[in-house]
Design a protein around this motif. Structure first.
Motif, PDB file in Angstrom:
ATOM      1  N   LEU A  25      -5.845  32.943  21.355  1.00 15.49           N
ATOM      2  CA  LEU A  25      -6.384  32.360  20.119  1.00 15.49           C
ATOM      3  C   LEU A  25      -5.711  31.034  19.827  1.00 15.49           C
ATOM      4  CD1 LEU A  25      -6.497  35.451  17.700  1.00 15.49           C
ATOM      5  CD2 LEU A  25      -8.435  34.405  18.869  1.00 15.49           C
ATOM      6  N   GLY A  26      -4.375  31.030  19.906  1.00 19.57           N
ATOM      7  CA  GLY A  26      -3.640  29.814  19.617  1.00 19.57           C
ATOM      8  C   GLY A  26      -3.957  28.701  20.589  1.00 19.57           C
ATOM      9  N   ARG A  27      -4.019  29.035  21.879  1.00 20.20           N
ATOM     10  CA  ARG A  27      -4.265  28.002  22.894  1.00 20.20           C
ATOM     11  C   ARG A  27      -5.643  27.370  22.698  1.00 20.20           C
ATOM     12  NH1 ARG A  27      -3.626  31.007  27.080  1.00 20.20           N
ATOM     13  NH2 ARG A  27      -1.351  30.762  27.144  1.00 20.20           N
ATOM     14  N   GLN A  28      -6.658  28.219  22.471  1.00 20.10           N
ATOM     15  CA  GLN A  28      -8.016  27.690  22.273  1.00 20.10           C
ATOM     16  C   GLN A  28      -8.101  26.859  20.995  1.00 20.10           C
ATOM     17  OE1 GLN A  28     -10.748  31.085  22.563  1.00 20.10           O
ATOM     18  NE2 GLN A  28      -9.434  31.932  24.169  1.00 20.10           N
ATOM     19  N   HIS A  29      -7.470  27.340  19.945  1.00 19.07           N
ATOM     20  CA  HIS A  29      -7.425  26.602  18.678  1.00 19.07           C
ATOM     21  C   HIS A  29      -6.767  25.243  18.900  1.00 19.07           C
ATOM     22  CE1 HIS A  29      -5.634  26.675  14.284  1.00 19.07           C
ATOM     23  NE2 HIS A  29      -6.311  25.572  14.519  1.00 19.07           N
ATOM     24  N   GLY A  30      -5.609  25.237  19.568  1.00 17.69           N
ATOM     25  CA  GLY A  30      -4.877  23.994  19.796  1.00 17.69           C
ATOM     26  C   GLY A  30      -5.647  22.987  20.626  1.00 17.69           C
ATOM     27  N   GLU A  31      -6.355  23.471  21.642  1.00 16.17           N
ATOM     28  CA  GLU A  31      -7.131  22.573  22.501  1.00 16.17           C
ATOM     29  C   GLU A  31      -8.219  21.860  21.700  1.00 16.17           C
ATOM     30  OE1 GLU A  31      -8.458  25.311  25.431  1.00 16.17           O
ATOM     31  OE2 GLU A  31      -6.653  25.122  26.688  1.00 16.17           O
ATOM     32  N   GLN A  32      -8.827  22.576  20.751  1.00 12.95           N
ATOM     33  CA  GLN A  32      -9.912  21.990  19.963  1.00 12.95           C
ATOM     34  C   GLN A  32      -9.407  21.115  18.819  1.00 12.95           C
ATOM     35  OE1 GLN A  32     -13.326  25.048  19.360  1.00 12.95           O
ATOM     36  NE2 GLN A  32     -11.545  26.268  19.928  1.00 12.95           N
ATOM     37  N   ALA A  33      -8.203  21.385  18.355  1.00 14.35           N
ATOM     38  CA  ALA A  33      -7.697  20.715  17.148  1.00 14.35           C
ATOM     39  C   ALA A  33      -6.550  19.756  17.430  1.00 14.35           C
ATOM     40  CB  ALA A  33      -7.253  21.777  16.135  1.00 14.35           C
ATOM     41  N   VAL A  34      -6.447  19.260  18.659  1.00 11.15           N
ATOM     42  CA  VAL A  34      -5.315  18.401  19.037  1.00 11.15           C
ATOM     43  C   VAL A  34      -5.113  17.270  18.037  1.00 11.15           C
ATOM     44  CG1 VAL A  34      -4.421  16.809  20.771  1.00 11.15           C
ATOM     45  CG2 VAL A  34      -5.535  18.901  21.500  1.00 11.15           C
ATOM     46  N   GLU A  35      -6.165  16.491  17.768  1.00  4.53           N
ATOM     47  CA  GLU A  35      -6.009  15.313  16.916  1.00  4.53           C
ATOM     48  C   GLU A  35      -5.691  15.692  15.469  1.00  4.53           C
ATOM     49  OE1 GLU A  35      -9.870  13.315  15.651  1.00  4.53           O
ATOM     50  OE2 GLU A  35     -10.536  14.377  17.474  1.00  4.53           O
ATOM     51  N   TYR A  36      -6.213  16.831  15.013  1.00  2.25           N
ATOM     52  CA  TYR A  36      -5.965  17.271  13.647  1.00  2.25           C
ATOM     53  C   TYR A  36      -4.509  17.705  13.480  1.00  2.25           C
ATOM     54  CZ  TYR A  36     -11.066  17.404  13.648  1.00  2.25           C
ATOM     55  OH  TYR A  36     -12.392  17.058  13.755  1.00  2.25           O
ATOM     56  N   ILE A  37      -3.980  18.372  14.496  1.00  2.00           N
ATOM     57  CA  ILE A  37      -2.584  18.809  14.466  1.00  2.00           C
ATOM     58  C   ILE A  37      -1.655  17.606  14.493  1.00  2.00           C
ATOM     59  CG2 ILE A  37      -0.811  20.036  15.804  1.00  2.00           C
ATOM     60  CD1 ILE A  37      -3.122  21.981  16.655  1.00  2.00           C
ATOM     61  N   GLN A  38      -1.987  16.614  15.309  1.00  4.50           N
ATOM     62  CA  GLN A  38      -1.141  15.425  15.377  1.00  4.50           C
ATOM     63  C   GLN A  38      -1.142  14.677  14.046  1.00  4.50           C
ATOM     64  OE1 GLN A  38       0.879  14.718  18.162  1.00  4.50           O
ATOM     65  NE2 GLN A  38       1.776  13.636  16.418  1.00  4.50           N
ATOM     66  N   ARG A  39      -2.299  14.590  13.397  1.00  2.12           N
ATOM     67  CA  ARG A  39      -2.362  13.943  12.073  1.00  2.12           C
ATOM     68  C   ARG A  39      -1.477  14.677  11.070  1.00  2.12           C
ATOM     69  NH1 ARG A  39      -8.897  13.593  11.452  1.00  2.12           N
ATOM     70  NH2 ARG A  39      -9.328  12.195  13.203  1.00  2.12           N
ATOM     71  N   HIS A  40      -1.519  16.009  11.120  1.00  6.88           N
ATOM     72  CA  HIS A  40      -0.703  16.806  10.209  1.00  6.88           C
ATOM     73  C   HIS A  40       0.783  16.556  10.459  1.00  6.88           C
ATOM     74  CE1 HIS A  40      -0.194  21.062   8.232  1.00  6.88           C
ATOM     75  NE2 HIS A  40       0.359  20.107   7.528  1.00  6.88           N
ATOM     76  N   LEU A  41       1.196  16.546  11.714  1.00 10.51           N
ATOM     77  CA  LEU A  41       2.599  16.298  12.052  1.00 10.51           C
ATOM     78  C   LEU A  41       3.015  14.894  11.620  1.00 10.51           C
ATOM     79  CD1 LEU A  41       2.667  17.955  15.574  1.00 10.51           C
ATOM     80  CD2 LEU A  41       3.857  18.785  13.519  1.00 10.51           C
TER      81      LEU A  41
END
Length: 364
Positions: A66-82
């Motif tokens: 679940l986490g891996r698939q979520h992360g692959e799709q949300a890469v840019e969103y996670i980077q913006r959050h960080l």
């Protein structure tokens, strides 16, 4: 609506769940997946434009998967959050990681499977585990401004179609909408989960396929904060439950880092409110009204007093009065279109139910 609870993001006015009265508490897959990700914010403000439609990301399998698939799709969103966390707190990448690592023993004790999901999230997004942990700690790291939200849950007796309708306005800073999306998770041997979230957070507003839904508010005053579990993983744990009683039991067992309020419902039509504090939850029933609304001040007898009210948002009180008035005015006849209208209310603008307060905007 043909069967089962159904999550309906209102255009410009909130996220809603609506369980069907004839269901026993198990949601049909067709109804659960009846989600529209289009949400147009009502509030104007500075900063980047809000999305006209939030993307829908899906993941299925073990928690690591679940986490891996979520992360692959949300890469840019996670980077913006960080990036936003580091900028807001003036932290280096290593500084953010070190703060997040303090919480790892808590995650290992209370949600080891979700920690594994965060490992998968890190793998998919090509960041480190401490960074995906930081995305799911957020406020306790210190960078997040409290959100002045208006939430509600209306029982079957109060609605035109004898369904439960629950939802909220989320009032947040302009940096959040561009990193937001709808997340549909299918974990193994657990209810499916549907949440509106952002930037790699695995728990936020939403519902599960057992009919449990929660929406939240920050609370002013009350018991002091402490080092404890952040609310976001707890919100996800709540969506592993099948009844509101199970969610309350969870809030009693887990040591929270800060206070927060939850309006709750389940597939049986049960509704209640839990003011979850660092000293345990205070439960508020509907007292026969058929609905419960909540803003950002305490309502329970234990903490509803002057010294806590003075630490609450001043506009919390008129927002509470207004949402109660609006729901009561349609008692027994409330529809999803009604609550869309309620959550667009501008009485008291700029600090109205639909907020126009500088950088704060109503987005979900």
């Amino acid at each position: 609506m043909s069967a089962g609870p159904f999550w309906r993001p209102a255009r410009g006015a909130g996220l809603h769940t609506a369980p069907h009265p004839k269901e026993s508490g198990v949601i049909s897959r067709r109804s659960f997946l009846g989600v529209m990700a289009a949400v147009t914010p009502c509030a104007a403000g500075t900063g980047p434009p809000d999305p006209i439609q939030y993307p829908l990301f899906r993941a299925k399998g073990t928690h690591r998967e679940l986490g891996r698939q979520h992360g692959e799709q949300a890469v840019e969103y996670i980077q913006r959050h960080l990036d936003a966390m580091r900028a807001g707190q003036k932290l280096s990448r290593e500084g953010l990681r070190q703060r997040a690592l303090r919480f790892q023993p808590l995650f290992e004790q209370y949600c080891p499977h979700l920690l594994d999901e965060m490992r998968g999230l890190a793998e998919g997004a090509r960041v480190t585990l401490p960074e995906t942990m930081a995305c799911n700690i957020r406020g306790e790291i210190g960078q997040a401004k409290p959100e002045g939200c208006t939430a509600y849950v209306i029982g079957r007796s109060g609605t035109a179609e004898h369904e439960v309708i629950a939802g909220q306005n989320s009032d947040m800073t302009s940096e959040v909408p561009p990193m937001a999306y709808v997340l549909h998770l299918q974990p193994q041997d657990k209810p499916e989960v549907l949440i509106w979230t952002f930037g790699g957070m695995i728990g936020y507003h939403g519902m599960n396929s057992a009919g449990v839904a929660h929406f939240a508010n920050a609370l002013g005053g009350g018991p002091a904060g402490r080092f404890g579990m952040p609310h976001y993983p707890v919100k996800r744990l709540m969506l592993e439950c099948s009844t509101v009683e199970q969610t309350v039991d969870l809030l009693r067992k887990i040591p929270l880092a800060s206070n927060g309020n939850y309006v709750l419902c389940d597939g049986r039509g049960k509704i209640l409110d839990a003011e979850a504090t660092t000293k345990g939850p205070e439960i508020i029933p509907d007292q026969g009204a058929g609905f419960i609304a909540h803003t950002n001040h305490f309502l329970c007898s234990r903490y509803a007093r002057k010294e806590n009210f003075e630490k609450s948002w001043p506009d919390s009180f008129p927002r509470m009065a207004k949402i109660n008035e609006l729901i009561a005015s349609r008692k027994g006849r409330v529809t999803v279109d009604d609550v869309k209208s309620f959550l667009k209310d501008h009485t008291g603008r700029p600090v109205s139910i639909c907020r126009h307060d500088g950088e704060s905007r109503t987005v979900a």
